[in-house]
Design an enzyme around this catalytic site. Structure first.
Site, PDB file in Angstrom:
ATOM      1  N   GLU A  54      -6.365  -7.796  -0.974  1.00 40.44           N
ATOM      2  CA  GLU A  54      -7.051  -7.651   0.398  1.00 40.44           C
ATOM      3  C   GLU A  54      -8.448  -7.433   0.435  1.00 40.44           C
ATOM      4  O   GLU A  54      -9.082  -6.329   0.269  1.00 40.44           O
ATOM      5  CB  GLU A  54      -6.333  -6.455   1.248  1.00 40.44           C
ATOM      6  CG  GLU A  54      -4.776  -7.011   1.654  1.00 40.44           C
ATOM      7  CD  GLU A  54      -4.260  -5.908   2.647  1.00 40.44           C
ATOM      8  OE1 GLU A  54      -5.219  -5.095   3.429  1.00 40.44           O
ATOM      9  OE2 GLU A  54      -3.137  -5.936   2.880  1.00 40.44           O
ATOM     10  N   GLU A 102       0.831  -1.121   0.155  1.00 39.31           N
ATOM     11  CA  GLU A 102       0.048   0.043   0.005  1.00 39.31           C
ATOM     12  C   GLU A 102       0.755   1.393   0.121  1.00 39.31           C
ATOM     13  O   GLU A 102       0.663   2.188   0.778  1.00 39.31           O
ATOM     14  CB  GLU A 102      -0.842  -0.029   1.150  1.00 39.31           C
ATOM     15  CG  GLU A 102      -1.901  -1.218   1.060  1.00 39.31           C
ATOM     16  CD  GLU A 102      -3.055  -1.114   2.134  1.00 39.31           C
ATOM     17  OE1 GLU A 102      -4.342  -1.261   1.756  1.00 39.31           O
ATOM     18  OE2 GLU A 102      -2.967  -0.586   3.389  1.00 39.31           O
TER      19      GLU A 102
END
Length: 584
Positions: free
Chosen positions: A234, A158
């Protein structure tokens, strides 16, 4: 030997379109003797892949002391995944977030003077290169094109939410490829245009992280990843908890509907989490977005497999969805049986947090940080003589600190006078006239997200009393496992205030247990020397999970290190976990 590549629209396994249906298991949050059980249950839910982060600070808490054994045996974990006939995805970071302390980065790294985290800064890149080479020594021979099962490796994590240093990302790719990683490389970001643009490179395959509005977010992802398979790396099926909050859950049917939407769109998925596990010891992270919020010990995450590894309603709902798109084994996973209910009387042994000064840190001008002490545990005690002049003939004076990181118990001449809480932004306290000040400071969890990674812990200077700087500190790092070991054989002592409690529980066989902590205020618990984690009456969590492999048939020792006041001198083991009230 097999091949795994990225085609124009699909992942290709030996040249044939292939959909990844994966679930996250963090080997460092699960007792190694339970890895095989959790992996097997992943297959029984219909998954074909298991994903894991790699926690750098678990493998190398001290610089140069790399460990890949026991709890850190990543190779064995991947081999167990392969033994179930499943593929594996490895996400080594170096930053992982994961609600894990310091986002997975070692304290020795983040406290290096002048270091530039998560960017192309020489000190940082030198350390990261060494770390990744260690990881890839384990991963490279287990890649699918070498007869293993690893099909994807992720670069950073991320990153678009943190930075946009393309030079840094290219260096991670170079190190990865030079170490022999040949499988496709991915990145993951939330489906926000700026994050997807800044967090990847053209040669890396972008994936998304989200838990709702699947169709909309896949469209955004497709705008930034024009070809190749769509993947949610995710798929958030639950959430984490923090002390003082509620226990977060998501509706099983609603989560299953979102999973169905993902799979109906042809996307691949990694369910985060399949099984969360536990922040054993003091490994929990924290968030600070204006208010400090340390993560609880449980990482149950409201996942399809609960903290003890048993199937939930969500497991069955997800399994039914997956069966629409892939073959699912006929064998099912039962819900958890009731754990043994046992009450154990405890003996108090008095204050366990006394001790001398740490070598080299006596009579220092300012209170040393945890990093100055080289201390990786959650507690440091500070002592100093109080100058009479600071009281100016008054009965009290105000103690001020630049910042309390994170919770400070204050005592004058051995008598408690109050606390300073970072979460409550407390930095000042009136002290009664006295001769000696003691500060017991708890690191409640290192921030794992955004730009407060690596901040120092302790009483942050300057520290003043009545406006005068306090100088001449002594500091003692407190080793909790040693304190617990001493309590086992200590003589009975006071049960008032900070005290150790010990007892014995007899079991017919090794068993999963749930330790009820509702009769205690704040502290740490151990069973047979194994550090279960933190408890706190502020909740939401009310039980600690005791994994069966740390217990044994016969007598088992329990030690509780209470920081404030134990109301109930009993250890109560209950039938099921109690993780706290839920949001209605």
């Amino acid at each position: 030997m097999s091949t795994f590549t990225i085609g124009d629209a699909d992942f290709l396994l030996d040249g044939t379109p292939h959909r990844i249906i994966s679930g996250a298991l963090h080997y460092f949050r699960i007792h190694p003797d339970q890895w095989a059980d959790r992996i097997r249950k992943a297959r029984l839910m219909g998954l074909n892949t298991v994903e894991t982060y790699v926690a750098w600070n678990a493998h190398e808490p001290v610089r140069g002391q790399w460990d890949a054994t026991g709890w850190n045996d990543l190779g064995r974990f991947l081999d167990l995944v392969a033994a179930e006939g499943m593929h594996a995805i490895v996400r080594p970071g170096p930053y992982i977030c994961a609600e894990w302390h310091n986002g997975g980065l070692p304290v020795w790294l983040t406290s290096t003077p002048g270091i530039g985290l998560r960017r192309s800064e020489p000190q940082y890149l030198d350390a990261v290169t060494s770390y990744l080479r260690h990881v890839y020594e384990i991963v490279a021979p287990r890649q699918i094109d070498r007869g293993g099962n690893v099909v994807l490796v992720q670069i950073e994590n991320e990153y678009g939410a943190y930075g946009s240093d393309a030079t840094y990302l290219r260096e991670l790719v170079r190190v990865t490829r030079d170490a022999g990683i040949t499988v496709p490389l991915t990145t993951v970001d939330q489906p926000e245009p700026a994050m997807l643009a800044g967090g990847s490179l053209p040669e890396l395959h972008r994936t998304g992280s989200f838990g709702s509005r699947a169709a909309e977010r896949l469209r955004t992802l497709r705008e930034h990843q024009p070809t190749g398979p769509l993947m949610c790396s995710e798929f958030w099926d639950g959430w984490f908890d923090w002390w003082g909050g509620i226990h977060h859950t998501t509706d099983a049917a609603a989560s299953a509907t979102e999973l169905d939407a993902l799979l109906a769109a042809g996307a691949s998925v990694n369910i985060y989490m399949l099984h969360g596990g536990t922040n054993f010891g003091a490994t929990n992270g924290a968030n600070d977005k204006g208010r400090f919020a340390p993560i609880v010990t449980s990482y149950d995450y409201d996942a399809p497999l609960d903290e003890a590894g048993f199937a939930t309603e969500k497991f069955e709902a997800f399994r039914a969805v997956i069966a629409k798109y892939a073959d699912v084994p006929e064998e099912t996973v039962p819900a958890g049986p009731a754990a043994p209910r046992i009450d154990v009387p405890l003996t108090a042994t008095g204050d366990w947090a006394t001790g001398g000064a740490a070598p080299g840190h006596s009579d220092v001008a300012e209170p040393p940080t945890f990093e100055d002490l080289g201390h990786l545990g959650p507690l440091v005690r500070y002592d100093i003589a109080l100058p009479e002049v600071a009281f100016c003939d008054a009965d009290a004076a105000v103690l001020r600190v630049a910042e309390a990181r994170d919770l400070v118990w204050v005592a004058v001449d051995g008598r408690p006078v109050g606390r300073l809480s970072r979460a409550l932004h407390e930095r000042a306290l009136a002290l009664p006239r006295g001769r000696h000040l003691t500060l017991l400071v708890e690191d409640q969890g290192r921030v794992n997200y955004d730009h407060r990674l690596g901040e120092p812990k302790g009483v942050i200077a300057p520290v003043t009393l009545g406006g005068r700087a306090l100088r001449g500190w002594r500091a003692a790092a407190i080793d909790l496992p040693s304190a617990a070991a001493r309590a086992v054989s200590a003589a009975p002592g006071s049960s008032a205030g900070r005290t150790a409690l010990r007892g014995e529980v007899t079991l017919d066989e090794a068993s999963d247990l749930f330790l009820d902590t509702s009769g205690w205020a704040k502290g740490y618990a151990f069973v047979n020397g194994f550090f279960l984690g933190r408890y706190w009456s502020s909740g939401p969590q009310r039980t600690l999970y005791v994994p069966a492999p740390v217990t044994r048939a016969g007598v088992n020792e329990i030690v509780v290190l209470e920081l404030e006041q134990a109301v109930d001198l009993t250890a109560r083991f209950v039938a099921a976990p109690e993780l706290g009230p839920r949001e209605e």
